[in-house]
Design an enzyme around this catalytic site. Structure first.
Site, PDB file in Angstrom:
ATOM      1  N   LYS A 149       0.819  -1.213   0.000  1.00 51.02           N
ATOM      2  CA  LYS A 149       0.000   0.000   0.000  1.00 51.02           C
ATOM      3  C   LYS A 149       0.859   1.272   0.000  1.00 51.02           C
ATOM      4  O   LYS A 149       2.073   1.204   0.101  1.00 51.02           O
ATOM      5  CB  LYS A 149      -0.950  -0.025   1.206  1.00 51.02           C
ATOM      6  CG  LYS A 149      -1.969  -1.167   1.117  1.00 51.02           C
ATOM      7  CD  LYS A 149      -2.868  -1.024  -0.093  1.00 51.02           C
ATOM      8  CE  LYS A 149      -4.054  -1.959  -0.095  1.00 51.02           C
ATOM      9  NZ  LYS A 149      -3.789  -3.301  -0.641  1.00 51.02           N
TER      10      LYS A 149
HETATM   11  C1  LIG Z   1      -9.693  -2.519  -1.718  1.00 54.57           C
HETATM   12  C2  LIG Z   1      -9.122  -3.258  -0.564  1.00 54.57           C
HETATM   13  N1  LIG Z   1      -9.873  -3.429   0.535  1.00 54.57           N
HETATM   14  C3  LIG Z   1      -9.401  -4.070   1.609  1.00 54.57           C
HETATM   15  C4  LIG Z   1      -8.136  -4.604   1.630  1.00 54.57           C
HETATM   16  C5  LIG Z   1      -7.664  -5.333   2.835  1.00 54.57           C
HETATM   17  O1  LIG Z   1      -6.567  -4.724   3.411  1.00 54.57           O
HETATM   18  P1  LIG Z   1      -5.682  -5.491   4.496  1.00 54.57           P
HETATM   19  O2  LIG Z   1      -4.753  -6.397   3.755  1.00 54.57           O
HETATM   20  O3  LIG Z   1      -4.973  -4.396   5.227  1.00 54.57           O
HETATM   21  O4  LIG Z   1      -6.621  -6.236   5.367  1.00 54.57           O
HETATM   22  C6  LIG Z   1      -7.305  -4.445   0.525  1.00 54.57           C
HETATM   23  C7  LIG Z   1      -5.950  -5.003   0.543  1.00 54.57           C
HETATM   24  O5  LIG Z   1      -5.345  -5.375  -0.411  1.00 54.57           O
HETATM   25  C8  LIG Z   1      -7.812  -3.780  -0.602  1.00 54.57           C
HETATM   26  O6  LIG Z   1      -7.054  -3.602  -1.689  1.00 54.57           O
END
Ligand SMILES: Cc1ncc(COP(=O)(O)O)c(C=O)c1O
Length: 398
Positions: A200
């Site tokens: 990210k």
């Molecule tokens: C659009 C979106 N929502 C939620 C997530 C979930 O994030 P995390 O990996 O921090 O749980 C991601 C992660 O890739 C994502 O791209």
């Protein structure tokens, strides 16, 4: 002129050598965070402690909100937001099929019923007119995703939210820099959920953050994130003396560690500098591919800031003479890491089997998912790396 063996070799040589494989989404880690992680480890306080507290405060200040709660992932942030919103089992939450599975899984983990509404084919964000048409008697919330860092059409989405009295949980996993008409993504809905996963815009390795309109709901998220233990339970081993804690509800183990916050504390001040670098790379890609049959991302909408999280091309097999999947393989052969964001949610067997969802039911997301390809966009890319990505794309196109 006949082609020599050396020419032949050159043509077949990958744009980069295998030992210089360009990793997709490589995080940019500098010495400050390395030192801070070591300091955390030497301090003996590895778990949730003062650095998490500081990271929450810094994040809130940057977002222009009074408070923020750090958690273990954006998935956890989404899950807890839906619980704190007071949604009841069986309530319907509408979301987009053009997202990572976590957005839908969080709805399911909260005991709620997901419903998909298609996206705008050019932006990849949920289509407000189709959302309005899909709201039914059980619909209680909407979970929009600022896809690739592009702001959703917030005026239109808020109008639907208000008209139907829905809760809104914004998935800002891609959108830490995103603004819409001068207002930050994550501050429109009842909750804004951010990700610090390794790929990210800023990272803590794994991690997430929640901001909320209601201080009461945000405080509940903090309690839910650490076993349902009463406020400030993380201080129980501090030098202020042992403190009893009380479990006040059934919570989860979703807290962030100080080791993670140690990374985030130093990543946060670089948000703007890194955004500027990604914007430069984005613009170089746009210029380089303008005269190719590839479809480049739509320009950011006026009066918005795009977070430039993902640079997503669309491959039209007929025009490019190569399918998307062949393109992925060919780029990897050139030693350039690529990604797919995303196969639409109904392409996955689990959701097909559980809900009977079919990709054809959300055709815009299906088309994007079957044609899209993401190029490296990390701020750590050198100009030479960007040249290599462009050269590889052109070579693959032939
Ligand atoms: C659009 C979106 N929502 C939620 C997530 C979930 O994030 P995390 O990996 O921090 O749980 C991601 C992660 O890739 C994502 O791209």
């Amino acid at each position: 002129m006949t082609e020599t063996h050396a020419d032949q070799q050159r043509t077949n040589d990958p744009v980069r050598s295998p030992d210089r494989f360009l990793v997709f989404g490589k995080p940019t880690i500098e010495q400050d965070e390395i030192r801070e992680v070591v300091a955390s480890m030497e301090s003996g306080w590895l778990g949730t402690g003062p650095k998490v507290h500081q990271f929450e405060n810094d994040f809130a200040a940057q977002a222009g909100v009074p408070n923020a709660v750090a958690v273990s992932s954006c998935t956890a942030a989404l899950h807890l937001s839906m619980l704190a919103a007071g949604l009841e089992p069986g309530d319907e939450v509408i979301t987009t099929p053009m997202t990572f599975c976590a957005s839908v899984n969080a709805i399911l983990h909260a005991g709620l019923t997901p419903k998909l509404v298609d996206v705008d084919r050019r932006t990849g964000c949920i289509d407000a007119a189709q959302l309005e048409a899909a709201v039914g008697p059980r619909t209680r919330a909407v979970l929009p995703v600022h896809y690739a860092g592009r702001a959703c059409d917030m005026d239109a989405l808020l109008a639907v939210k208000e008209r139907h009295g829905l809760a809104m949980i914004e998935d800002c996993a891609h959108a830490i820099e995103t603004t819409y008409k001068g207002r930050r993504a994550g501050t429109f809905g009842d909750f804004g959920c951010f990700s610090f996963y390794a790929t990210k815009n800023i990272t803590t390795g794994e991690g997430g953050m929640v901001i909320a309109q209601s201080e009461e709901q945000l405080a509940r998220i903090k309690v839910l994130a650490l076993h349902g233990m009463s406020k400030d339970a993380w201080k129980r081993y501090s030098d202020e003396g042992y403190k009893h804690y009380q479990c006040v509800e059934l919570g989860f183990k979703y807290n962030m560690m100080d080791i993670q916050a140690a990374i985030g504390l130093h990543q946060l001040p670089r948000v703007v500098r890194w955004w500027e670098r990604r914007q430069e790379i984005w613009q170089r890609y746009d210029a380089a591919f303008a005269d190719t049959p590839l479809e480049t991302p739509a320009p950011p909408e006026p009066d918005t800031i795009h977070a430039y999280h993902l640079y997503t091309l669309l491959v039209d097999e007929a025009a490019c003479g190569i399918s998307r999947d062949q393109f992925l393989t060919a780029m990897t052969r050139e030693n350039i890491g690529v990604g797919v964001h995303y196969l639409s949610i109904p392409e996955h067997p689990y959701y097909q089997e559980r809900f009977g969802w079919r990709p054809e039911d959300t055709p815009a997301a299906m088309e994007i998912g079957r044609r899209t390809l993401s190029l490296p966009l990390s701020p750590g890319l050198s100009d030479a790396d960007v040249d290599d990505v462009i050269a590889a794309v052109k070579k693959v196109l032939g």
